[in-house]
Structures are given as structure tokens and as C-alpha cells.
Design a protein around this motif. Sequence first.
Motif, PDB file in Angstrom:
ATOM      1  N   ILE A  11       0.861  -1.186   0.000  1.00 16.31           N
ATOM      2  CA  ILE A  11       0.000   0.000   0.000  1.00 16.31           C
ATOM      3  C   ILE A  11       0.896   1.236   0.000  1.00 16.31           C
ATOM      4  N   PRO A  12       1.232   1.740  -1.192  1.00 17.61           N
ATOM      5  CA  PRO A  12       2.102   2.926  -1.266  1.00 17.61           C
ATOM      6  C   PRO A  12       1.309   4.201  -1.018  1.00 17.61           C
ATOM      7  N   LYS A  13       1.947   5.155  -0.362  1.00 13.98           N
ATOM      8  CA  LYS A  13       1.338   6.476  -0.150  1.00 13.98           C
ATOM      9  C   LYS A  13       2.093   7.487  -1.007  1.00 13.98           C
ATOM     10  N   THR A  14       1.354   8.229  -1.802  1.00 13.44           N
ATOM     11  CA  THR A  14       1.977   9.262  -2.627  1.00 13.44           C
ATOM     12  C   THR A  14       1.600  10.632  -2.088  1.00 13.44           C
ATOM     13  N   GLU A  15       2.421  11.624  -2.368  1.00 12.75           N
ATOM     14  CA  GLU A  15       2.157  12.980  -1.888  1.00 12.75           C
ATOM     15  C   GLU A  15       0.874  13.547  -2.469  1.00 12.75           C
ATOM     16  N   THR A  16       0.545  13.162  -3.692  1.00 13.96           N
ATOM     17  CA  THR A  16      -0.621  13.735  -4.379  1.00 13.96           C
ATOM     18  C   THR A  16      -1.819  12.787  -4.369  1.00 13.96           C
ATOM     19  N   TYR A  17      -1.720  11.702  -3.598  1.00 15.39           N
ATOM     20  CA  TYR A  17      -2.785  10.682  -3.582  1.00 15.39           C
ATOM     21  C   TYR A  17      -3.077  10.167  -4.988  1.00 15.39           C
ATOM     22  N   ALA A  18      -2.007   9.999  -5.748  1.00 16.86           N
ATOM     23  CA  ALA A  18      -2.108   9.495  -7.120  1.00 16.86           C
ATOM     24  C   ALA A  18      -2.659   8.076  -7.117  1.00 16.86           C
ATOM     25  N   ASP A  19      -3.182   7.658  -8.249  1.00 17.46           N
ATOM     26  CA  ASP A  19      -3.652   6.292  -8.434  1.00 17.46           C
ATOM     27  C   ASP A  19      -2.514   5.330  -8.107  1.00 17.46           C
ATOM     28  N   VAL A  20      -2.760   4.376  -7.223  1.00 13.70           N
ATOM     29  CA  VAL A  20      -1.690   3.476  -6.817  1.00 13.70           C
ATOM     30  C   VAL A  20      -1.600   2.209  -7.674  1.00 13.70           C
ATOM     31  N   ILE A  21      -2.528   2.018  -8.584  1.00 15.81           N
ATOM     32  CA  ILE A  21      -2.501   0.817  -9.415  1.00 15.81           C
ATOM     33  C   ILE A  21      -1.185   0.678 -10.187  1.00 15.81           C
ATOM     34  N   PRO A  22      -0.652   1.748 -10.794  1.00 11.58           N
ATOM     35  CA  PRO A  22       0.652   1.588 -11.458  1.00 11.58           C
ATOM     36  C   PRO A  22       1.768   1.179 -10.490  1.00 11.58           C
ATOM     37  N   PHE A  23       1.677   1.609  -9.241  1.00  8.19           N
ATOM     38  CA  PHE A  23       2.658   1.211  -8.236  1.00  8.19           C
ATOM     39  C   PHE A  23       2.521  -0.285  -7.944  1.00  8.19           C
ATOM     40  N   VAL A  24       1.287  -0.737  -7.769  1.00  3.43           N
ATOM     41  CA  VAL A  24       1.038  -2.157  -7.504  1.00  3.43           C
ATOM     42  C   VAL A  24       1.517  -3.007  -8.681  1.00  3.43           C
ATOM     43  N   ASP A  25       1.248  -2.528  -9.888  1.00  3.88           N
ATOM     44  CA  ASP A  25       1.733  -3.242 -11.080  1.00  3.88           C
ATOM     45  C   ASP A  25       3.257  -3.358 -11.054  1.00  3.88           C
ATOM     46  N   ALA A  26       3.922  -2.301 -10.637  1.00  2.82           N
ATOM     47  CA  ALA A  26       5.391  -2.315 -10.563  1.00  2.82           C
ATOM     48  C   ALA A  26       5.874  -3.274  -9.476  1.00  2.82           C
ATOM     49  N   ALA A  27       5.149  -3.350  -8.369  1.00  2.00           N
ATOM     50  CA  ALA A  27       5.515  -4.289  -7.301  1.00  2.00           C
ATOM     51  C   ALA A  27       5.379  -5.726  -7.792  1.00  2.00           C
ATOM     52  N   ILE A  28       4.310  -6.007  -8.510  1.00  2.00           N
ATOM     53  CA  ILE A  28       4.115  -7.347  -9.056  1.00  2.00           C
ATOM     54  C   ILE A  28       5.190  -7.664 -10.099  1.00  2.00           C
ATOM     55  N   ALA A  29       5.617  -6.658 -10.843  1.00  2.00           N
ATOM     56  CA  ALA A  29       6.694  -6.856 -11.821  1.00  2.00           C
ATOM     57  C   ALA A  29       7.990  -7.272 -11.119  1.00  2.00           C
ATOM     58  N   VAL A  30       8.245  -6.729  -9.938  1.00  2.00           N
ATOM     59  CA  VAL A  30       9.431  -7.127  -9.168  1.00  2.00           C
ATOM     60  C   VAL A  30       9.355  -8.620  -8.850  1.00  2.00           C
ATOM     61  N   ILE A  31       8.182  -9.077  -8.451  1.00  2.00           N
ATOM     62  CA  ILE A  31       8.004 -10.503  -8.166  1.00  2.00           C
ATOM     63  C   ILE A  31       8.222 -11.319  -9.441  1.00  2.00           C
ATOM     64  N   ASP A  32       7.599 -10.882 -10.515  1.00  2.00           N
ATOM     65  CA  ASP A  32       7.692 -11.603 -11.789  1.00  2.00           C
ATOM     66  C   ASP A  32       9.145 -11.735 -12.242  1.00  2.00           C
ATOM     67  N   GLU A  33       9.895 -10.655 -12.120  1.00  2.00           N
ATOM     68  CA  GLU A  33      11.297 -10.658 -12.544  1.00  2.00           C
ATOM     69  C   GLU A  33      12.160 -11.574 -11.678  1.00  2.00           C
ATOM     70  N   SER A  34      11.713 -11.859 -10.468  1.00  2.00           N
ATOM     71  CA  SER A  34      12.496 -12.703  -9.561  1.00  2.00           C
ATOM     72  C   SER A  34      12.494 -14.169  -9.982  1.00  2.00           C
ATOM     73  N   GLY A  35      11.454 -14.570 -10.709  1.00  2.00           N
ATOM     74  CA  GLY A  35      11.360 -15.946 -11.159  1.00  2.00           C
ATOM     75  C   GLY A  35      10.680 -16.904 -10.192  1.00  2.00           C
ATOM     76  N   VAL A  36      10.239 -16.429  -9.017  1.00  2.00           N
ATOM     77  CA  VAL A  36       9.541 -17.326  -8.097  1.00  2.00           C
ATOM     78  C   VAL A  36       8.109 -17.557  -8.570  1.00  2.00           C
ATOM     79  N   LYS A  37       7.531 -18.655  -8.140  1.00  2.00           N
ATOM     80  CA  LYS A  37       6.134 -18.932  -8.453  1.00  2.00           C
ATOM     81  C   LYS A  37       5.272 -17.980  -7.627  1.00  2.00           C
TER      82      LYS A  37
END
Length: 97
Positions: A11-37
Motif C-alpha cells: 500500500i504505497p502512499k503518494t504525496e498527491t494521492y495518485a492512483d496506486v494501481i501503477p505502483f502495484v503493477d510495478a511491485a508485481i513486476a518485481v516478483i515476476d522478474e524474480s522468477g519465483v512462483k
Amino acid sequence: MANSLISVQIIPKTETYADVIPFVDAAIAVIDESGVKYEVHPLETTMEGELTTLLQIIEKMNDKMIELGAINVITQVKILYQPSGITMDTLTEKYKG
């Protein structure tokens, strides 16, 4: 066999209360890049692997949120640690039909 399952919600907090979905997508990309199931669910993502590896991935996810402009991050984590081995399928196989 993996010794841990970790479910994580970022749950990221942004200064402008921006949409956090792109942040969540980036977090999931970190998992994906790791290669774990992993499996993405509506409120959290579950990873399967070695405990130390999964915890390092969570650290990278948090770092990515700050890199993208979040001022802080709440990370909720559930851990199942079973040294004899555990998989997501072990816990859910009776529900798959």
C-alpha cells in the motif's frame, strides 16, 4: 521444494494521492522478474519459495515504491514457514475441480 508461502499486500502512499494501481503493477513486476512462483489475487499476491529469497523480494518491492515516488509504504505480510516443504497447490488442491 519451497519452504515458505508469503502473501503480501503493498500500500504505497503518494504525496498527491495518485492512483496506486501503477505502483502495484510495478511491485508485481518485481516478483515476476524474480522468477519465483506466484499468484495474484484481488487483495494480495502469494509467492512460493525459500523464506530468505521471498523476504528479499519484499524488500525490493518496497524500494521500488520509493523509487517511483511513494513517500512511504505499508506492507502487510502473511508467512507460512514449513521447513519440510510447502506449495500453494498443497493448500488449495481440494478446491480445484
